[in-house]
Design an enzyme around this catalytic site. Structure first.
Site, PDB file in Angstrom:
ATOM      1  N   GLU A   1      34.172  42.468  47.057  1.00  0.00           N
ATOM      2  CA  GLU A   1      33.352  42.103  45.899  1.00  0.00           C
ATOM      3  C   GLU A   1      33.759  40.717  45.395  1.00  0.00           C
ATOM      4  O   GLU A   1      32.952  39.983  44.833  1.00  0.00           O
ATOM      5  CB  GLU A   1      33.491  43.149  44.774  1.00  0.00           C
TER       6      GLU A   1
ATOM      7  N   LYS B   1      20.709  47.349  42.142  1.00  0.00           N
ATOM      8  CA  LYS B   1      20.656  48.081  40.859  1.00  0.00           C
ATOM      9  C   LYS B   1      19.250  48.014  40.278  1.00  0.00           C
ATOM     10  O   LYS B   1      18.701  49.012  39.818  1.00  0.00           O
ATOM     11  CB  LYS B   1      21.615  47.447  39.840  1.00  0.00           C
TER      12      LYS B   1
ATOM     13  N   GLU C   1      25.628  55.114  36.604  1.00  0.00           N
ATOM     14  CA  GLU C   1      26.392  56.254  37.139  1.00  0.00           C
ATOM     15  C   GLU C   1      27.310  56.826  36.054  1.00  0.00           C
ATOM     16  O   GLU C   1      27.365  58.047  35.832  1.00  0.00           O
ATOM     17  CB  GLU C   1      27.265  55.812  38.331  1.00  0.00           C
TER      18      GLU C   1
ATOM     19  N   HIS D   1      44.797  58.832  65.573  1.00  0.00           N
ATOM     20  CA  HIS D   1      44.069  59.864  66.327  1.00  0.00           C
ATOM     21  C   HIS D   1      42.571  59.718  66.130  1.00  0.00           C
ATOM     22  O   HIS D   1      41.813  60.655  66.371  1.00  0.00           O
ATOM     23  CB  HIS D   1      44.561  61.246  65.904  1.00  0.00           C
TER      24      HIS D   1
ATOM     25  N   GLY E   1      36.346  43.697  36.201  1.00  0.00           N
ATOM     26  CA  GLY E   1      36.399  45.130  36.487  1.00  0.00           C
ATOM     27  C   GLY E   1      37.409  45.481  37.564  1.00  0.00           C
ATOM     28  O   GLY E   1      38.227  46.391  37.400  1.00  0.00           O
ATOM     29  N   ARG E   2      37.390  44.736  38.672  1.00  0.00           N
ATOM     30  CA  ARG E   2      38.269  45.100  39.794  1.00  0.00           C
ATOM     31  C   ARG E   2      39.705  44.624  39.585  1.00  0.00           C
ATOM     32  O   ARG E   2      40.550  44.808  40.450  1.00  0.00           O
ATOM     33  CB  ARG E   2      37.685  44.560  41.108  1.00  0.00           C
TER      34      ARG E   2
ATOM     35  N   LYS F   1      33.527  48.949  31.512  1.00  0.00           N
ATOM     36  CA  LYS F   1      33.640  47.661  30.823  1.00  0.00           C
ATOM     37  C   LYS F   1      32.373  47.385  30.022  1.00  0.00           C
ATOM     38  O   LYS F   1      32.423  47.030  28.860  1.00  0.00           O
ATOM     39  CB  LYS F   1      33.899  46.570  31.864  1.00  0.00           C
TER      40      LYS F   1
HETATM   41  O1  F6P Z   1      28.347  47.023  40.059  1.00  0.00           O
HETATM   42  C1  F6P Z   1      29.557  46.388  40.200  1.00  0.00           C
HETATM   43  C2  F6P Z   1      30.406  46.532  38.987  1.00  0.00           C
HETATM   44  O2  F6P Z   1      29.976  45.688  37.999  1.00  0.00           O
HETATM   45  C3  F6P Z   1      31.870  46.295  39.323  1.00  0.00           C
HETATM   46  O3  F6P Z   1      32.195  44.968  39.353  1.00  0.00           O
HETATM   47  C4  F6P Z   1      32.551  47.089  38.268  1.00  0.00           C
HETATM   48  O4  F6P Z   1      33.900  47.327  38.572  1.00  0.00           O
HETATM   49  C5  F6P Z   1      31.699  48.329  38.258  1.00  0.00           C
HETATM   50  O5  F6P Z   1      30.386  47.860  38.472  1.00  0.00           O
HETATM   51  C6  F6P Z   1      31.763  49.165  37.005  1.00  0.00           C
HETATM   52  O6  F6P Z   1      31.376  48.437  35.884  1.00  0.00           O
HETATM   53  P1  F6P Z   1      31.644  48.973  34.425  1.00  0.00           P
HETATM   54  O7  F6P Z   1      33.123  49.068  34.227  1.00  0.00           O
HETATM   55  O8  F6P Z   1      31.000  47.977  33.503  1.00  0.00           O
HETATM   56  O9  F6P Z   1      31.000  50.327  34.296  1.00  0.00           O
END
Ligand code: F6P
Length: 537
Positions: free
Chosen positions: A341, A501, A203, A372, A255-256, A197
């Site tokens: 979250e 972060k 990452e 199990h 995002g979620r 987003k």
């Molecule tokens: O760090 C949390 C977050 O902002 C989530 O809410 C989101 O889904 C994820 O990181 C990834 O964010 P982006 O889509 O901006 O890379």
């Protein structure tokens, strides 16, 4: 509100000593404490909630203004106040109508993006979209959190419908994941989706760079095989992805909550636009139900109230999501982000300390594997874990229906065992014929006692189709929303992820040794030194 909470606490105390099984003295309980919508049955009769408790919970929902908050959300009011944003994932799954944000109807823009996605997906799937090796055989979705969990969970859930390219998901900054994923793939037939987003997530951007280098070593124009899914179109352009392969969405898609739009592209590539549309239709059907059904027959409201009863009223710290559906293996992880979250908060919308804990710990694994592993604790541990079972009446493998019967039997039997338990007398009777007597018999029997009276709910559906998955995901989204409204929190921000972060960014030069650890606490400084020495720095 406080009076209503107190009334609920009082009712909980009065129910102390009533066993769930006793509540079935009412022969109508199984029917009264379950609701069905479009073939999806939610059964909450195996909880300790009686009619009076449900009335008190419904009163809480009314007093909290759930109906008004819901109407505000779906009509584009900026209910995410800490980020000054509307919350409109519901618009992504609508087919028509008008949804206004800041005086502008957002539906034409959504339809245009959806049509572009569909056209692109069709072109990839039928081979008109060419790559150096011919047609796309593999798609790698690089994203994390909401830009990974939704499409990854749904692609696995709907694998019986997958007739497009193979889809892979890379999220972790740990190079192990991308290395393992790219090994065995051919850069000449691979399409890379950078799903972010913000297009700043460390990452994702690091993995995207790695993928680009991997591709550049083999193909002349790697950018031609990259797609971006993002609200930050300029950043995607800076990365080198041309506008025709950027699928954008607005900041009012959290995002979620984003799997329903461009972030769902990997899913659409796998199952095709028609089945993707069926997934959206399932979500939209749940939206209509949420918006119109009376609360005492409203699935998301009821699921939320069961959650409130177990966590905020009874104090059960966690809840387990137990899909007896192997293809829903990633649902617990998906719900961990969606629920924790969203509602893992300690202050109200206006920044005041919460008086009750919000957001139980959500966890789980597919059945029967969990049986199990951790079911020992669920059955005999001292803490109570409300269990949320999910199961389909039919599997996708008609030849293996005998296995599905076993799966169903296990699911229903576990819920029964949790509720029924086994008394000391019954345990002793089981030991008849072993020759044990007296204290030895008592001791042996004690290990075989199951306290029972442990609550569970069940979501039952005919078969896990795209429509049903859409229903389930939207159901849980609205459940989280209703719980958030009742608790008075903003379910749509996530400030709690920021500090880690920031500190991780500052930690990098310490690990590399370009700055010292003078301002660090003793533990962190010692660990940095140890890491550096282990790395031979
Ligand atoms: O760090 C949390 C977050 O902002 C989530 O809410 C989101 O889904 C994820 O990181 C990834 O964010 P982006 O889509 O901006 O890379």
């Amino acid at each position: 509100m406080e009076q209503l909470w107190t009334a609920l606490d009082g009712h909980r105390d009065r129910l102390e000593g009533t066993r769930i099984l006793d509540l079935f003295a009412n022969p109508e309980r199984a029917v009264k404490f379950s609701t069905e919508v479009d073939g999806l049955l939610f059964d909450y009769s195996k909880t300790g909630i009686d009619a009076a408790a449900m009335d008190a919970l419904l009163a809480l929902a009314d007093a909290a203004g759930v109906a008004q908050a819901r109407d505000a959300m779906v009509s584009g009011v900026k209910i995410n106040t800490t980020e000054d944003r509307a919350v409109l994932h519901t618009a992504l799954r609508r087919r028509d109508g008008v949804v206004t944000v800041d005086g502008r109807d957002v539906m034409p823009g959504l339809r245009e993006t959806y049509d572009r996605m569909s056209a692109f997906a069709e072109a990839v799937r039928d081979g008109r979209f060419r790559v150096p090796g011919g047609t796309v055989t593999d798609v790698v979705n690089i994203g994390i959190g909401g830009s990974d969990l939704g499409p990854a969970m749904a692609a696995l859930a709907l694998s019986p419908y997958a007739d497009g390219p193979r889809v892979h998901f890379v999220s972790n900054v740990d190079g192990a994941q991308i290395a393992e994923t790219l090994r065995g793939l051919d850069p000449a037939t691979t399409l890379v989706i950078v799903a972010s987003k913000t297009f700043t997530t460390i990452e994702t951007m690091t993995n995207a760079d790695t993928a680009r280098r991997w591709m550049a070593a083999q193909v002349d124009d790697p950018a031609a095989q990259f797609v971006a899914l993002s609200s930050a179109q300029e950043r995607a352009a800076e990365f080198g992805i041309p506008a025709e392969r950027v699928f954008g969405f607005e900041d009012w898609v959290g995002g979620r909550y984003s799997v329903w739009g461009p972030i769902g592209l990997a899913l659409m590539l796998a199952i095709g636009p028609a089945d993707f549309r069926a997934f959206l239709d399932g979500g939209a059907a749940m939206d209509r139900h949420f918006e119109t059904a009376p609360f005492d027959r409203n699935l998301p409201v009821l699921l939320a109230l069961v959650g409130i009863w177990h966590h905020q009223v009874c104090g059960h710290a966690t809840r387990a999501v137990l899909p007896y559906d192997q293809r829903l293996a990633r649902l617990p992880a998906y719900l961990q982000q969606l629920e924790m979250e969203s509602n893992g908060k300690r202050v109200t919308r206006d920044g005041k300390a919460l008086t009750r804990t919000a957001g139980p710990v959500v966890w789980g694994e597919p059945g029967t594997n969990g049986q199990h592993a951790f079911y020992q604790l669920i059955h005999q541990g001292r803490q109570i874990v409300p269990c949320e079972f999910l199961v389909a009446a039919r599997g996708h493998e008609p030849d293996l229906d005998h296995q599905h019967v076993l799966l169903l039997s296990n699911c229903l039997a576990q819920a029964e065992a949790l509720m029924r338990g086994r008394t000391l007398e019954e345990a002793k009777a089981k030991l008849a014929g072993t020759g044990l007597t007296g204290e030895a018999l008592d001791a042996a029997a004690m290990h075989r006692v199951f306290p029972g009276n442990r609550p569970s709910t069940l979501l039952l559906y005919r078969e896990l189709t795209p429509f049903v998955l859409g229903q389930i995901v939207a159901l849980y989204e609205h459940r989280v929303f209703v719980e958030g409204v009742i608790l008075g929190i903003n379910s749509f921000d996530q400030w709690g992820v920021e500090l880690g972060k920031e500190l991780a960014k500052a930690m990098q030069p310490l690990i590399e040794g370009t700055t010292g650890t003078a301002d660090k606490d003793g533990s962190t400084a010692a660990l940095v030194a140890r890491v550096r020495s282990l790395r031979g720095a």
